[in-house]
Design a protein around this motif. Structure first.
Motif, PDB file in Angstrom:
ATOM      1  N   LEU A 107       0.822  -1.217   0.000  1.00  0.00           N
ATOM      2  CA  LEU A 107       0.000   0.000   0.000  1.00  0.00           C
ATOM      3  C   LEU A 107       0.853   1.262   0.000  1.00  0.00           C
ATOM      4  CD1 LEU A 107      -2.682  -1.031   2.671  1.00  0.00           C
ATOM      5  CD2 LEU A 107      -2.986  -0.903   0.183  1.00  0.00           C
ATOM      6  N   ASN A 108       2.181   1.051   0.150  1.00  0.00           N
ATOM      7  CA  ASN A 108       3.147   2.152   0.169  1.00  0.00           C
ATOM      8  C   ASN A 108       2.903   3.143   1.315  1.00  0.00           C
ATOM      9  OD1 ASN A 108       5.541   2.971  -1.365  1.00  0.00           O
ATOM     10  ND2 ASN A 108       4.446   4.903  -1.560  1.00  0.00           N
ATOM     11  N   LEU A 109       2.476   2.614   2.469  1.00  0.00           N
ATOM     12  CA  LEU A 109       2.336   3.444   3.666  1.00  0.00           C
ATOM     13  C   LEU A 109       3.706   3.551   4.330  1.00  0.00           C
ATOM     14  CD1 LEU A 109      -1.018   2.107   5.141  1.00  0.00           C
ATOM     15  CD2 LEU A 109      -0.614   4.347   4.133  1.00  0.00           C
ATOM     16  N   GLU A 110       4.198   4.762   4.467  1.00  0.00           N
ATOM     17  CA  GLU A 110       5.538   4.967   4.989  1.00  0.00           C
ATOM     18  C   GLU A 110       5.560   4.931   6.515  1.00  0.00           C
ATOM     19  OE1 GLU A 110       7.696   8.164   3.117  1.00  0.00           O
ATOM     20  OE2 GLU A 110       6.352   8.126   1.399  1.00  0.00           O
ATOM     21  N   ALA A 111       6.764   4.705   7.052  1.00  0.00           N
ATOM     22  CA  ALA A 111       6.910   4.573   8.502  1.00  0.00           C
ATOM     23  C   ALA A 111       6.479   5.834   9.242  1.00  0.00           C
ATOM     24  CB  ALA A 111       8.366   4.231   8.848  1.00  0.00           C
ATOM     25  N   VAL A 112       6.680   7.010   8.607  1.00  0.00           N
ATOM     26  CA  VAL A 112       6.359   8.261   9.310  1.00  0.00           C
ATOM     27  C   VAL A 112       4.871   8.372   9.654  1.00  0.00           C
ATOM     28  CG1 VAL A 112       8.315   9.626   8.467  1.00  0.00           C
ATOM     29  CG2 VAL A 112       6.232   9.491   7.098  1.00  0.00           C
ATOM     30  N   ILE A 113       4.003   7.799   8.818  1.00  0.00           N
ATOM     31  CA  ILE A 113       2.564   7.889   9.117  1.00  0.00           C
ATOM     32  C   ILE A 113       2.227   7.041  10.338  1.00  0.00           C
ATOM     33  CG2 ILE A 113       1.830   6.007   7.569  1.00  0.00           C
ATOM     34  CD1 ILE A 113      -0.084   9.282   8.205  1.00  0.00           C
ATOM     35  N   PHE A 114       2.909   5.889  10.500  1.00  0.00           N
ATOM     36  CA  PHE A 114       2.700   5.057  11.695  1.00  0.00           C
ATOM     37  C   PHE A 114       3.308   5.720  12.926  1.00  0.00           C
ATOM     38  CE2 PHE A 114       2.320   1.910   8.265  1.00  0.00           C
ATOM     39  CZ  PHE A 114       1.106   1.340   8.606  1.00  0.00           C
ATOM     40  N   SER A 115       4.458   6.372  12.737  1.00  0.00           N
ATOM     41  CA  SER A 115       5.065   7.120  13.850  1.00  0.00           C
ATOM     42  C   SER A 115       4.098   8.177  14.359  1.00  0.00           C
ATOM     43  CB  SER A 115       6.357   7.803  13.382  1.00  0.00           C
ATOM     44  OG  SER A 115       7.330   6.873  13.029  1.00  0.00           O
ATOM     45  N   LEU A 116       3.505   8.896  13.425  1.00  0.00           N
ATOM     46  CA  LEU A 116       2.566   9.961  13.785  1.00  0.00           C
ATOM     47  C   LEU A 116       1.339   9.403  14.497  1.00  0.00           C
ATOM     48  CD1 LEU A 116       1.794  12.969  13.592  1.00  0.00           C
ATOM     49  CD2 LEU A 116       0.786  12.483  11.358  1.00  0.00           C
ATOM     50  N   ILE A 117       0.778   8.321  13.946  1.00  0.00           N
ATOM     51  CA  ILE A 117      -0.430   7.718  14.535  1.00  0.00           C
ATOM     52  C   ILE A 117      -0.157   7.193  15.942  1.00  0.00           C
ATOM     53  CG2 ILE A 117      -2.045   5.789  14.343  1.00  0.00           C
ATOM     54  CD1 ILE A 117      -1.827   6.144  11.271  1.00  0.00           C
ATOM     55  N   ILE A 118       0.956   6.471  16.103  1.00  0.00           N
ATOM     56  CA  ILE A 118       1.318   5.926  17.422  1.00  0.00           C
ATOM     57  C   ILE A 118       1.519   7.058  18.424  1.00  0.00           C
ATOM     58  CG2 ILE A 118       3.142   4.731  18.714  1.00  0.00           C
ATOM     59  CD1 ILE A 118       3.493   2.949  16.191  1.00  0.00           C
ATOM     60  N   GLY A 119       2.230   8.093  17.999  1.00  0.00           N
ATOM     61  CA  GLY A 119       2.447   9.244  18.876  1.00  0.00           C
ATOM     62  C   GLY A 119       1.143   9.906  19.278  1.00  0.00           C
ATOM     63  N   LEU A 120       0.226  10.055  18.304  1.00  0.00           N
ATOM     64  CA  LEU A 120      -1.079  10.664  18.589  1.00  0.00           C
ATOM     65  C   LEU A 120      -1.876   9.839  19.592  1.00  0.00           C
ATOM     66  CD1 LEU A 120      -2.168  11.830  15.015  1.00  0.00           C
ATOM     67  CD2 LEU A 120      -1.846  13.316  17.002  1.00  0.00           C
ATOM     68  N   ILE A 121      -1.867   8.514  19.410  1.00  0.00           N
ATOM     69  CA  ILE A 121      -2.620   7.628  20.317  1.00  0.00           C
ATOM     70  C   ILE A 121      -2.088   7.739  21.743  1.00  0.00           C
ATOM     71  CG2 ILE A 121      -3.122   5.215  20.882  1.00  0.00           C
ATOM     72  CD1 ILE A 121      -3.164   4.695  17.825  1.00  0.00           C
ATOM     73  N   ILE A 122      -0.761   7.615  21.888  1.00  0.00           N
ATOM     74  CA  ILE A 122      -0.151   7.699  23.227  1.00  0.00           C
ATOM     75  C   ILE A 122      -0.371   9.085  23.829  1.00  0.00           C
ATOM     76  CG2 ILE A 122       2.005   7.544  24.541  1.00  0.00           C
ATOM     77  CD1 ILE A 122       1.086   4.858  23.433  1.00  0.00           C
ATOM     78  N   GLY A 123      -0.140  10.119  23.012  1.00  0.00           N
ATOM     79  CA  GLY A 123      -0.252  11.497  23.505  1.00  0.00           C
ATOM     80  C   GLY A 123      -1.655  11.889  23.909  1.00  0.00           C
ATOM     81  N   ASN A 124      -2.668  11.232  23.305  1.00  0.00           N
ATOM     82  CA  ASN A 124      -4.050  11.577  23.624  1.00  0.00           C
ATOM     83  C   ASN A 124      -4.665  10.673  24.690  1.00  0.00           C
ATOM     84  OD1 ASN A 124      -5.397  13.760  21.612  1.00  0.00           O
ATOM     85  ND2 ASN A 124      -3.696  12.715  20.627  1.00  0.00           N
ATOM     86  N   LEU A 125      -4.122   9.456  24.838  1.00  0.00           N
ATOM     87  CA  LEU A 125      -4.647   8.544  25.861  1.00  0.00           C
ATOM     88  C   LEU A 125      -4.042   8.806  27.235  1.00  0.00           C
ATOM     89  CD1 LEU A 125      -4.860   5.068  24.044  1.00  0.00           C
ATOM     90  CD2 LEU A 125      -6.721   6.651  24.594  1.00  0.00           C
ATOM     91  N   PHE A 126      -2.815   9.303  27.236  1.00  0.00           N
ATOM     92  CA  PHE A 126      -2.101   9.516  28.504  1.00  0.00           C
ATOM     93  C   PHE A 126      -1.687  10.975  28.649  1.00  0.00           C
ATOM     94  CE2 PHE A 126      -1.302   5.177  27.066  1.00  0.00           C
ATOM     95  CZ  PHE A 126      -1.712   4.433  28.166  1.00  0.00           C
ATOM     96  N   LYS A 127      -1.743  11.468  29.864  1.00  0.00           N
ATOM     97  CA  LYS A 127      -1.273  12.830  30.135  1.00  0.00           C
ATOM     98  C   LYS A 127       0.236  12.766  30.349  1.00  0.00           C
ATOM     99  CE  LYS A 127      -1.963  16.805  33.169  1.00  0.00           C
ATOM    100  NZ  LYS A 127      -2.010  17.760  32.049  1.00  0.00           N
ATOM    101  N   LEU A 128       0.976  13.312  29.428  1.00  0.00           N
ATOM    102  CA  LEU A 128       2.435  13.234  29.495  1.00  0.00           C
ATOM    103  C   LEU A 128       2.980  14.278  30.459  1.00  0.00           C
ATOM    104  CD1 LEU A 128       3.159  12.882  25.670  1.00  0.00           C
ATOM    105  CD2 LEU A 128       2.982  11.063  27.368  1.00  0.00           C
ATOM    106  N   PRO A 129       3.942  13.892  31.302  1.00  0.00           N
ATOM    107  CA  PRO A 129       4.524  14.860  32.244  1.00  0.00           C
ATOM    108  C   PRO A 129       5.257  15.974  31.500  1.00  0.00           C
ATOM    109  CG  PRO A 129       5.749  12.789  32.264  1.00  0.00           C
ATOM    110  CD  PRO A 129       4.530  12.547  31.454  1.00  0.00           C
ATOM    111  N   GLU A 130       5.334  17.125  32.124  1.00  0.00           N
ATOM    112  CA  GLU A 130       5.918  18.303  31.471  1.00  0.00           C
ATOM    113  C   GLU A 130       7.396  18.089  31.115  1.00  0.00           C
ATOM    114  OE1 GLU A 130       5.915  21.502  29.429  1.00  0.00           O
ATOM    115  OE2 GLU A 130       4.084  20.772  30.395  1.00  0.00           O
ATOM    116  N   TRP A 131       8.134  17.364  32.000  1.00  0.00           N
ATOM    117  CA  TRP A 131       9.554  17.144  31.711  1.00  0.00           C
ATOM    118  C   TRP A 131       9.723  16.320  30.436  1.00  0.00           C
ATOM    119  CZ3 TRP A 131      11.506  12.324  31.022  1.00  0.00           C
ATOM    120  CH2 TRP A 131      10.799  11.242  31.542  1.00  0.00           C
TER     121      TRP A 131
END
Length: 419
Positions: A109-133
């Motif tokens: 499907l020619n889906l590049e790694a960066v799109i998965f990086s972005l999706i994974i980051g979005l999921i983690i960043g929105n499901l969990f409150k990341l500490p300020e540090w």
């Protein structure tokens, strides 16, 4: 009471230093091996990707990137301790993205790694409150710009000459016409300046890399960048599949089809995949045309940075008078100098044999820096920012500009490549 001044180097100069440090290490000291991420099924995944030697290569790569990142973090004056604590998490999440992108069906499907990086980051960043540090340790700009400096090592002047005058003429005409059309359309729809420039560059030059370079040149909002990148990657998939089908249905000459695909599809991987569906001649010409467009990236980034300096101050407000040459130099994105410098070094001072030896390793390193950057962008972005109502306008603009790109490129391809 006296205060000590902390030693720092501007981030853009830091990435130039780090980029050439990586190039120097690759040429003279140590050439990092490329980890294996291709797999088709569970057995293949265990026996190849999770094989001991490959895991050792991944581990060595982690240490390599960690050390480069520590040097960069120290030079820009950020907390080295926070970076050391945060980077393993960012790297691990990026590793998951690379493994997902390595699957045979995903690759088809020619889906590049960066799109998965972005999706994974979005999921983690929105499901969990990341500490300020942790959030403060995200070095998105640093990662992106190191990747851009390394990207310069792939722009070889001798290859440009081999591409032939027709490929270069088409690239120049397409980039100028499509860029200005997209820019005009964004203005008409009252899209903000940052998104206007990112969309115009992405749709006219080379998709992901052009959007990243433009964002770096104007110090753009990473959330807007991630939005544009998502549109580019998603749009490339149907274009990659349907454009070869259209060409075959209407019996376009293979040379014309290749020029059409290379000039209008935004990602290099999708260009290669679509060219392969048509034939060897189409693949060759599509690659040449796409490469010719990629060459213009540094020039466009330079021009955009000058334009941005003349029209905006640091707070994003319009300037009432033209800035001095000193101000232009002060605000000019120095990573562009690194990009051009890397291109000059690899074009005139490195033998073709040496280039061939280091090419795969440097391309892997460059791709990983981009993947790490998009994991970081995802982690610091909220879904609401990506899915807000006013995000429809940029999407509509991109699609209209892309349609214009497809039509104008086909016309030019027929004029230049039809026998």
């Amino acid at each position: 009471m006296s205060t000590s001044t902390k030693f720092t180097i501007h981030e853009d100069w830091t990435v130039v230093i780090l980029g050439f440090l990586i190039i120097g290490i690759s040429l003279f000291i140590f050439l990092p091996e490329v980890p294996f991420f291709k797999w088709t099924n569970g057995t293949d995944l265990i026996n190849n990707v999770f094989e001991i030697k490959n895991l050792q290569t991944i581990g060595l790569q982690f240490i390599y990137f960690l050390l480069i990142g520590i040097i960069g973090t120290f030079l820009v004056g950020k907390s080295v301790r926070n970076f050391i604590l945060a980077f393993p998490i960012i790297y691990f999440l990026t590793l998951i993205a690379l493994i997902l992108a390595g699957n045979a069906k995903i690759k088809a499907l020619n889906l590049e790694a960066v799109i998965f990086s972005l999706i994974i980051g979005l999921i983690i960043g929105n499901l969990f409150k990341l500490p300020e540090w942790f959030r403060s340790a995200l070095s998105t700009e640093l990662f992106v710009k190191i990747g851009l400096v390394l990207l310069g090592s792939t722009v070889i002047f001798s290859d440009i000459l081999k591409a032939g005058s027709l490929g270069l003429i088409q690239a120049l005409v397409v980039v100028l016409s499509v860029w200005y059309f997209a820019f005009w359309l964004c203005r008409k729809l009252k899209i903000d300046d940052e998104l206007t420039l990112m969309i115009s560059s992405a749709v006219s030059i080379c998709g992901v890399s052009a959007a990243i370079a433009t964002s770096g040149a104007i110090k753009g909002d990473s959330k807007k960048l991630s939005y544009v990148i998502s549109i580019v990657l998603v749009t490339a998939i149907p274009m990659m599949i349907f454009m070869p089908m259209i060409a075959k249905y209407f019996n376009f000459p293979e040379e014309v089809t290749g020029a059409w695909l290379g000039g209008s599809i935004d990602t290099s991987g999708a260009v290669v995949a679509s060219g392969t569906l048509v034939g060897e001649t189409a693949l060759k010409i599509s690659t040449i045309v796409k490469f010719s467009q990629n060459v213009l990236l540094g020039i466009v980034a330079f021009a955009i940075s000058i334009y941005w300096t003349y029209t905006h101050n640091k707070s994003g407000e319009a300037l009432e008078s033209k800035p001095s040459l000193y101000v232009i130099w002060e605000r000019f994105p120095k990573f562009v100098i690194g990009f051009i410098g890397a291109s000059i070094v690899f074009s005139f001072f490195i033998t073709p044999e040496t280039r061939e030896t280091v090419k795969e390793s440097l391309k892997n390193i460059q791709g990983l820096w981009f993947a790490l950057a998009f994991t970081s962008i995802g982690l610091e972005t909220n879904f609401k920012d990506l899915l807000q109502n006013n995000s429809k306008k940029p999407l509509i603009t991109f699609l209209i500009a892309q349609l214009f790109n497809i039509i104008i490129t086909l016309i030019i391809a027929f004029l230049l490549f039809s026998k």
